[in-house]
Design a protein around this motif. Structure first.
Motif, PDB file in Angstrom:
ATOM      1  N   THR A 174      -2.935  -4.658  -4.783  1.00  0.00           N
ATOM      2  CA  THR A 174      -2.041  -3.557  -4.412  1.00  0.00           C
ATOM      3  C   THR A 174      -2.931  -2.347  -4.190  1.00  0.00           C
ATOM      4  O   THR A 174      -3.889  -2.134  -4.936  1.00  0.00           O
ATOM      5  CB  THR A 174      -1.012  -3.278  -5.522  1.00  0.00           C
ATOM      6  OG1 THR A 174      -0.195  -4.428  -5.684  1.00  0.00           O
ATOM      7  CG2 THR A 174      -0.136  -2.080  -5.177  1.00  0.00           C
ATOM      8  N   ARG A 175      -2.621  -1.556  -3.138  1.00  0.00           N
ATOM      9  CA  ARG A 175      -3.518  -0.452  -2.789  1.00  0.00           C
ATOM     10  C   ARG A 175      -2.789   0.892  -2.827  1.00  0.00           C
ATOM     11  O   ARG A 175      -1.624   0.968  -2.431  1.00  0.00           O
ATOM     12  CB  ARG A 175      -4.079  -0.663  -1.371  1.00  0.00           C
ATOM     13  CG  ARG A 175      -4.794  -2.001  -1.215  1.00  0.00           C
ATOM     14  CD  ARG A 175      -5.797  -1.955  -0.074  1.00  0.00           C
ATOM     15  NE  ARG A 175      -6.388  -3.277   0.090  1.00  0.00           N
ATOM     16  CZ  ARG A 175      -6.084  -4.113   1.085  1.00  0.00           C
ATOM     17  NH1 ARG A 175      -5.226  -3.746   2.025  1.00  0.00           N
ATOM     18  NH2 ARG A 175      -6.655  -5.302   1.149  1.00  0.00           N
ATOM     19  N   ASN A 190      -4.098   3.470  -1.199  1.00  0.00           N
ATOM     20  CA  ASN A 190      -4.391   4.113   0.090  1.00  0.00           C
ATOM     21  C   ASN A 190      -3.538   3.475   1.190  1.00  0.00           C
ATOM     22  O   ASN A 190      -2.596   2.726   0.903  1.00  0.00           O
ATOM     23  CB  ASN A 190      -5.885   4.002   0.409  1.00  0.00           C
ATOM     24  CG  ASN A 190      -6.354   2.555   0.435  1.00  0.00           C
ATOM     25  OD1 ASN A 190      -5.552   1.642   0.637  1.00  0.00           O
ATOM     26  ND2 ASN A 190      -7.640   2.352   0.234  1.00  0.00           N
ATOM     27  N   THR A 191      -3.879   3.754   2.443  1.00  0.00           N
ATOM     28  CA  THR A 191      -3.068   3.223   3.542  1.00  0.00           C
ATOM     29  C   THR A 191      -3.786   2.096   4.282  1.00  0.00           C
ATOM     30  O   THR A 191      -3.395   1.743   5.398  1.00  0.00           O
ATOM     31  CB  THR A 191      -2.708   4.343   4.553  1.00  0.00           C
ATOM     32  OG1 THR A 191      -3.926   4.960   4.991  1.00  0.00           O
ATOM     33  CG2 THR A 191      -1.795   5.380   3.925  1.00  0.00           C
ATOM     34  N   ASN A 203       0.859  -1.193   0.000  1.00  0.00           N
ATOM     35  CA  ASN A 203       0.000   0.000   0.000  1.00  0.00           C
ATOM     36  C   ASN A 203       0.893   1.241   0.000  1.00  0.00           C
ATOM     37  O   ASN A 203       2.111   1.136  -0.196  1.00  0.00           O
ATOM     38  CB  ASN A 203      -0.981  -0.039   1.177  1.00  0.00           C
ATOM     39  CG  ASN A 203      -0.284   0.108   2.525  1.00  0.00           C
ATOM     40  OD1 ASN A 203       0.928   0.352   2.594  1.00  0.00           O
ATOM     41  ND2 ASN A 203      -1.047  -0.047   3.594  1.00  0.00           N
ATOM     42  N   ARG A 204       0.292   2.400   0.235  1.00  0.00           N
ATOM     43  CA  ARG A 204       1.073   3.640   0.182  1.00  0.00           C
ATOM     44  C   ARG A 204       2.204   3.623   1.207  1.00  0.00           C
ATOM     45  O   ARG A 204       3.322   4.063   0.935  1.00  0.00           O
ATOM     46  CB  ARG A 204       0.147   4.842   0.410  1.00  0.00           C
ATOM     47  CG  ARG A 204       0.819   6.185   0.101  1.00  0.00           C
ATOM     48  CD  ARG A 204       0.018   7.335   0.681  1.00  0.00           C
ATOM     49  NE  ARG A 204      -1.345   7.321   0.153  1.00  0.00           N
ATOM     50  CZ  ARG A 204      -2.379   7.929   0.731  1.00  0.00           C
ATOM     51  NH1 ARG A 204      -2.222   8.607   1.853  1.00  0.00           N
ATOM     52  NH2 ARG A 204      -3.575   7.862   0.187  1.00  0.00           N
ATOM     53  N   ASP A 228      -4.224  -1.226   5.561  1.00  0.00           N
ATOM     54  CA  ASP A 228      -3.210  -2.285   5.713  1.00  0.00           C
ATOM     55  C   ASP A 228      -3.836  -3.615   6.133  1.00  0.00           C
ATOM     56  O   ASP A 228      -3.157  -4.500   6.642  1.00  0.00           O
ATOM     57  CB  ASP A 228      -2.117  -1.866   6.713  1.00  0.00           C
ATOM     58  CG  ASP A 228      -2.674  -1.605   8.105  1.00  0.00           C
ATOM     59  OD1 ASP A 228      -3.922  -1.557   8.268  1.00  0.00           O
ATOM     60  OD2 ASP A 228      -1.861  -1.454   9.044  1.00  0.00           O
ATOM     61  N   GLU A 288      -3.735   9.146  -3.231  1.00  0.00           N
ATOM     62  CA  GLU A 288      -3.871   7.936  -4.047  1.00  0.00           C
ATOM     63  C   GLU A 288      -3.398   8.192  -5.474  1.00  0.00           C
ATOM     64  O   GLU A 288      -2.799   7.312  -6.111  1.00  0.00           O
ATOM     65  CB  GLU A 288      -5.332   7.455  -4.036  1.00  0.00           C
ATOM     66  CG  GLU A 288      -5.775   7.043  -2.638  1.00  0.00           C
ATOM     67  CD  GLU A 288      -7.084   6.256  -2.627  1.00  0.00           C
ATOM     68  OE1 GLU A 288      -7.398   5.610  -3.652  1.00  0.00           O
ATOM     69  OE2 GLU A 288      -7.770   6.294  -1.593  1.00  0.00           O
TER      70      GLU A 288
END
Ligand code: FAD
Ligand code: UDP
Length: 400
Positions: A203-204, A206-207, A126-127, A209, A141
């Motif tokens: 896969t992201r 944003n955050t 993620n991020r 988790d 994003e």
């Protein structure tokens, strides 16, 4: 207390439990013999017994019920999963409601860290992962999407587990997070596996988790085995453990069969063996209250022989002075755990499936019997659908 509940749950045994293997030579007649006491077999048995009023014998060659979801108290009194971490998640109201008849739940959102470049970073990527790995400070994003787009390599036809990752996030992240892990887990390169395997892990930008984003993310409050005990403790269900179908079929009288073991085994490997991947588990208790910050840490590096380490207390909420963990070592040999999704294997399965379809009075249900890389909730859904198609339940369900 929670512990007392766990112990109590384990002392309650359904009728017919551990009956000696020769006790049924002149035993009762069963409407159904169910081979396998995992999710597939237990859901089928429960529906056949409780909804359709059938007499059912459930057998398993292992000495316990619950299949691969089996959990138990280890020597230190910690609830562990004998066959590796099982985290329940589903988007289906129906499946959640059905299982809720047999257990209450504990909320649990699964989080996984990956050990990469000497850091522990969130997986799915993620991020936060990207900022940590590349010493960046991406805050939106859009910025993450632009970063990934700059790394992604176009792939004309996305076919394999390598294509699906490289075309989205590029080769560097692919090699760091997916290639080594997949080579260990499956014994082959992602380029040899169907895209559906690594596509399980998103896969992201944003955050977020969490490992899963499903609507229902819960663990059975007293464990999986206790839930299975409740499913199977019906007067119409007998259980025999530690017995193989081969040895039971001659001795037990039954009309129909539900088979949840490997489909190629059922047909005596007449077309050759379907490949399944196995694992060796190394269970350990360590003398500390907490071993790692989250339930699972993944180790994609090729230099480490295991794929992941699980600490169960995160999943179960159990409190204790010590903690128990499991290392997973993928292997060619051992119990069949994973069907291996690739075109050649699917073709071979289709030949067995044709035999299965033609087998009268035999139902094939579950991950091994239908050679599908199914999660627990999908197996429950498949079993409920299989039962419904029989059309033998009460026409009108009792109002709640
Ligand atoms: P099984 O649980 O394999 O049950 C089949 C049973 O049949 C076995 O107990 C076997 O002993 C018995 N059997 C087979 N052949 C015979 C025979 N000839 N005679 C007698 N008995 C026989 N799913 C999730 O949703 N979340 C997770 O986090 C998750 N984690 C997993 C982690 C690992 C390491 C593994 C291997 C799987 C995981 N799964 C997870 C998937 C989950 O385990 C399966 O979806 C589910 O357990 C399949 O149920 P089943 O009844 O089809 O098969
Ligand atoms: N995977 C990976 N790196 C990871 C996690 C997953 O390469 O850190 C790949 C690997 O091929 C794995 C697949 O994605 O087998 C599916 O992962 P999942 O966590 O769903 O596997 P499971 O829990 O079923 O073993």
């Amino acid at each position: 207390s929670h512990m007392a509940e766990l112990v109590a749950a384990r002392m309650k045994r359904p009728q017919g439990w551990n009956r000696p293997a020769n006790a049924r030579r002149d035993g009762p007649h069963y409407d159904y013999l169910v081979v396998g006491a995992g999710f597939a077999g237990s859901v089928m048995a429960e529906r056949l017994a409780a909804d359709a009023g059938k007499k059912v014998l459930v057998i398993d060659r292992r000495p316990h019920i619950a299949g691969n979801a089996f959990d138990r108290l280890d020597d230190a009194g910690i609830l562990i999963h004998q066959y590796g971490p099982h985290i329940f998640h589903t988007n289906s109201e129906d499946i959640f409601a059905y299982l809720s008849r047999f257990t209450s739940w504990r909320s649990y959102e699964h989080r996984v860290l990956a050990s990469v470049d000497g850091m522990l970073v969130p997986m799915p990527i993620n991020r936060t992962t990207i900022n940590a790995l590349y010493a960046l400070d991406l805050t939106t994003e859009d910025e993450v999407d632009a970063f990934l787009a700059s790394r992604a390599e176009p792939v004309e036809v996305v076919r394999t587990s390598a294509d699906v990752v490289i075309s989205k996030i590029g080769r560097d992240l692919y090699e760091k997070f997916f290639q080594g892990y997949t080579r260990k887990q499956w014994g082959m390169d992602p380029s040899e596996l169907d895209k559906s395997v690594t596509a399980r892990v998103p896969t992201r930008s944003n955050t977020d988790d969490r490992y899963f984003t499903d609507k229902f993310q819960v663990m059975p409050r007293n464990g999986f085995t206790a839930m299975f005990e409740n499913m199977l403790s019906h007067p119409n269900i007998d259980i025999e453990l530690g017995v193989d179908y081969r040895d039971v079929r001659e001795r037990v009288s039954f009309d129909r069969l539900v088979f949840t073991g490997p489909v190629d085994e059922y047909f005596d490997y007449c077309y050759g063996r379907l490949p399944y991947r196995s694992l060796q588990f190394k269970h350990e208790t360590v003398d500390t209250a907490q071993f790692q910050p989250v339930a699972v840490i993944n180790y994609p590096e090729p230099s480490v022989p295991y794929t992941r380490v699980t600490e169960y207390k995160h999943l179960t909420g159990q409190r204790a002075e010590r903690t128990s963990i499991t290392y997973e070592f993928p292997s060619e040999e051992g119990d069949p755990y994973y069907p291996i999704p690739r075109a050649a294997n699917q073709l071979l399965y289709k030949r067995y499936e044709a035999l299965a379809d033609a087998a009268e009075d035999v139902l094939f249900v579950g991950r091994l019997a239908t050679y599908r890389y199914y999660n627990m909730d999908q197996v429950v859904g498949q079993a409920l659908a299989t039962y419904r198609k029989l059309g033998i339940g009460p026409v009108v369900e009792a109002a709640p």
